[in-house]
Design an enzyme around this catalytic site. Structure first.
Site, PDB file in Angstrom:
ATOM      1  N   HIS A 162      51.492  31.937  44.926  1.00  0.00           N
ATOM      2  CA  HIS A 162      50.505  31.456  45.900  1.00  0.00           C
ATOM      3  C   HIS A 162      49.542  32.591  46.272  1.00  0.00           C
ATOM      4  O   HIS A 162      48.333  32.375  46.385  1.00  0.00           O
ATOM      5  CB  HIS A 162      51.216  30.912  47.145  1.00  0.00           C
ATOM      6  CG  HIS A 162      51.975  29.662  46.838  1.00  0.00           C
ATOM      7  ND1 HIS A 162      51.550  28.416  47.223  1.00  0.00           N
ATOM      8  CD2 HIS A 162      53.120  29.459  46.134  1.00  0.00           C
ATOM      9  CE1 HIS A 162      52.402  27.502  46.780  1.00  0.00           C
ATOM     10  NE2 HIS A 162      53.367  28.116  46.122  1.00  0.00           N
ATOM     11  N   ASP A 210      46.402  27.561  52.072  1.00  0.00           N
ATOM     12  CA  ASP A 210      47.335  27.064  51.067  1.00  0.00           C
ATOM     13  C   ASP A 210      47.922  25.721  51.509  1.00  0.00           C
ATOM     14  O   ASP A 210      48.229  25.538  52.699  1.00  0.00           O
ATOM     15  CB  ASP A 210      48.455  28.130  50.994  1.00  0.00           C
ATOM     16  CG  ASP A 210      49.339  27.998  49.803  1.00  0.00           C
ATOM     17  OD1 ASP A 210      49.814  26.886  49.548  1.00  0.00           O
ATOM     18  OD2 ASP A 210      49.566  29.020  49.135  1.00  0.00           O
TER      19      ASP A 210
HETATM   20  C1  UDX Z   1      55.172  28.574  41.879  1.00  0.00           C
HETATM   21  C2  UDX Z   1      55.077  27.293  41.022  1.00  0.00           C
HETATM   22  O1  UDX Z   1      55.918  27.268  39.920  1.00  0.00           O
HETATM   23  C3  UDX Z   1      53.650  26.984  40.650  1.00  0.00           C
HETATM   24  O2  UDX Z   1      53.545  25.947  39.741  1.00  0.00           O
HETATM   25  C4  UDX Z   1      52.953  26.725  41.918  1.00  0.00           C
HETATM   26  O3  UDX Z   1      51.805  26.022  41.768  1.00  0.00           O
HETATM   27  C5  UDX Z   1      52.870  28.068  42.602  1.00  0.00           C
HETATM   28  O4  UDX Z   1      54.184  28.507  42.897  1.00  0.00           O
HETATM   29  P1  UDX Z   1      55.977  30.579  40.253  1.00  0.00           P
HETATM   30  O5  UDX Z   1      57.143  29.735  39.931  1.00  0.00           O
HETATM   31  O6  UDX Z   1      56.213  31.938  40.708  1.00  0.00           O
HETATM   32  O7  UDX Z   1      54.998  29.829  41.259  1.00  0.00           O
HETATM   33  O8  UDX Z   1      55.139  30.624  38.877  1.00  0.00           O
HETATM   34  P2  UDX Z   1      53.609  30.847  38.557  1.00  0.00           P
HETATM   35  O9  UDX Z   1      52.768  29.792  39.174  1.00  0.00           O
HETATM   36  O10 UDX Z   1      53.532  30.966  37.096  1.00  0.00           O
HETATM   37  O11 UDX Z   1      53.237  32.226  39.256  1.00  0.00           O
HETATM   38  C6  UDX Z   1      53.857  33.442  38.934  1.00  0.00           C
HETATM   39  C7  UDX Z   1      52.842  34.555  39.016  1.00  0.00           C
HETATM   40  O12 UDX Z   1      53.548  35.790  38.922  1.00  0.00           O
HETATM   41  C8  UDX Z   1      51.814  34.530  37.894  1.00  0.00           C
HETATM   42  O13 UDX Z   1      50.521  34.722  38.404  1.00  0.00           O
HETATM   43  C9  UDX Z   1      52.224  35.683  36.997  1.00  0.00           C
HETATM   44  O14 UDX Z   1      51.127  36.355  36.407  1.00  0.00           O
HETATM   45  C10 UDX Z   1      52.957  36.608  37.937  1.00  0.00           C
HETATM   46  N1  UDX Z   1      54.017  37.362  37.241  1.00  0.00           N
HETATM   47  C11 UDX Z   1      55.119  36.741  36.736  1.00  0.00           C
HETATM   48  C12 UDX Z   1      53.856  38.721  37.095  1.00  0.00           C
HETATM   49  O15 UDX Z   1      52.851  39.294  37.502  1.00  0.00           O
HETATM   50  N2  UDX Z   1      54.846  39.419  36.478  1.00  0.00           N
HETATM   51  C13 UDX Z   1      55.964  38.860  35.970  1.00  0.00           C
HETATM   52  O16 UDX Z   1      56.798  39.591  35.416  1.00  0.00           O
HETATM   53  C14 UDX Z   1      56.110  37.470  36.106  1.00  0.00           C
END
Ligand code: UDX
Length: 451
Positions: free
Chosen positions: A18, A108
């Site tokens: 987020h 948000d």
């Molecule tokens: C969650 C939900 O899954 C997502 O669909 C929703 O809309 C927002 O919240 P999350 O499960 O953490 O988020 O996944 P994602 O939406 O993919 O966000 C993860 C973020 O962390 C990405 O921006 C990614 O670039 C970052 N990340 C992940 C890193 O910087 N390093 C890592 O090692 C793993």
């Protein structure tokens, strides 16, 4: 004292998935001449840096005299609402006597109470969806009574205007298993019941990506697409010289970038499940052996590998793979060596894979991810790994999906599609692109408008 017009407070929910898109949006607004301030909890504030956006703390009620863990999600959300509303109002008051009073809150979806604070001060309110518009349309149809909820088995596959037919396993988990995480679903449904109270409803997506849905929903709902909110340097843009999200709740490992440098182009699998998913031990074991058996190099983001991954697997990796606790995902996806992204299909990760043109294998876990994985596959940029009767992606199925994306008969087409989407994403945020125009209209209104 001359007052500057146009100061937006961007309020995020304190989770990596987020903070990233909302901070990115704040930076984009700042690059267009607005003053932007990101408001976030004390717990997350030290993990965020920006030279163009102000960063200010608000309280969730669990940070006085040291950080505490809330007893449950429900209790946390209630406390955040009460204490967050008060401290957000204090922040707006603090700016009211300055040269740049706040005239808009962008918030948000998971902090819906911010709209009441905006109304209290008679300023603009804009809600920001961190999900795709397709997923949002499911919530919208349920709110309007167009879709029955809980979903009735006899109505499957669901036929929703602008979307591919959807089975139960392709729906957001909040809809497919409504008993789980019902606090999040309650917040989402509450907001969809009163979307019109917002002056804008922003969605981190772009019109070209969800064109059929945009057509189907045209005139029905107030959604405005402003994404993808990926730092512009990764879209080959010099709009604002932005090269990083500027937020990381964990320390990224940098040795993986050196490790990647030595690998041939498109040869490495990058695998990550974002910041929130909790993968069960049996599934982790299957993933481990699926990666190993694929015979490819792999870079895997997994927390506490010594505790959670099989010893035999860890001892056998050698030079083939690297398991790390966290990385700068954009740097990794942008590296020439990465040829496949095995992802949980969080919406940010999906947009990042698309925007950087990396073919994907989807292993969705919960929330909006099952639907994101389906849409990713429909757009021809990857495949979803198949699950067995126990709901597990076996090592054989994972290996098969990886091969399909990297070497199979369809791999060339998948790569071409991925590169096509990369170009389309780039255009959407370029000067006069579809999302860029939408952002400009918002900025203009805030600079010129009443408020
Ligand atoms: C969650 C939900 O899954 C997502 O669909 C929703 O809309 C927002 O919240 P999350 O499960 O953490 O988020 O996944 P994602 O939406 O993919 O966000 C993860 C973020 O962390 C990405 O921006 C990614 O670039 C970052 N990340 C992940 C890193 O910087 N390093 C890592 O090692 C793993």
């Amino acid at each position: 004292m001359e007052k500057q017009r146009g100061h937006v407070i961007v309020l995020t929910y304190p989770a990596q998935g987020h903070i990233n898109p909302l901070l990115q949006f704040a930076k984009r607004l700042a690059s267009k001449g607005l003053k932007a301030t990101l408001a976030t909890t004390h717990y997350t504030i030290n993990s965020i840096q920006s030279t163009t956006v102000g960063i200010e703390p608000i309280s969730d009620g669990y940070d006085e005299g040291g950080f505490k863990q809330a007893p449950s999600l429900e209790v946390y959300l209630e406390s955040f609402k009460t204490v967050g509303s008060r401290t957000l109002a204090e922040l707006i008051l603090k700016f009211s006597e300055s040269t740049s009073p706040v005239n808009c809150i962008v918030y948000d979806l998971l902090v819906p109470w911010a709209v009441d604070v905006a109304r209290q001060f008679n300023i603009y309110a804009a809600v920001f969806m961190t999900n795709s518009a397709s997923v949002c349309s499911l919530y919208w149809h349920i709110d309007r009574g167009n879709l029955s909820f809980p979903v009735k088995p006899e109505t499957l596959p669901l036929l929703v205007p602008g979307l591919p037919p959807l089975d139960l396993s392709e729906l957001p988990s909040f809809l497919a298993q409504p008993g789980n995480h019902s606090a999040y679903l309650a917040i989402i449904m509450e907001k969809f019941g009163c979307l019109e109270e917002n002056d804008w409803v922003f969605c981190n997506s772009f019109e070209e990506l969800e064109s059929e849905l945009v057509k189907a929903m045209s005139g029905l709902w107030p959604f405005v697409m402003i994404g993808p909110m990926v730092p512009s340097a990764y879209l080959d843009q010099q709009i604002d010289g932005d090269t990083t999200y500027g937020a990381s709740l964990w320390n990224p490992t940098t040795e993986c970038l050196i490790w990647l440098e030595a690998k041939p182009a498109n040869s490495v699998i990058y695998i990550s499940f974002g910041s929130m998913a909790d993968i069960q031990p049996k599934q982790l074991e299957e993933i481990a052996w699926g990666l190993k058996n694929s015979g490819k190099h792999f870079l895997w983001v997994a927390k506490e590998p010594e505790k959670r991954l099989p010893n035999e697997f860890l001892n056998s990796i050698g030079e083939t793979g690297l398991v790390i606790p966290w990385c700068d995902q954009l740097e990794v996806l942008g590296n020439q060596a990465v040829g496949c992204f095995v992802t949980h299909c969080g919406w940010n990760s999906t947009l990042e894979g698309l925007s950087l043109g990396v073919p994907m294998v989807g292993l969705p876990q919960w929330s909006d991810q099952p639907a994101n994985a389906k849409f990713m596959e429909v757009r021809g940029v990857g495949v979803r790994a198949k699950r067995n009767e126990e709901g597990i992606v076996t090592r054989e199925n994972l290996e098969m999906s990886i091969k399909e994306v990297m070497d199979g008969g369809k791999s060339g087409e998948i790569r071409r599609n991925a590169l096509k989407w990369r170009e389309t994403a780039k255009k959407a945020v370029s000067i006069d692109g579809s999302s860029d125009k939408n952002i400009n209209e918002f900025v203009e209104k805030l600079v010129k408008g009443e408020g």
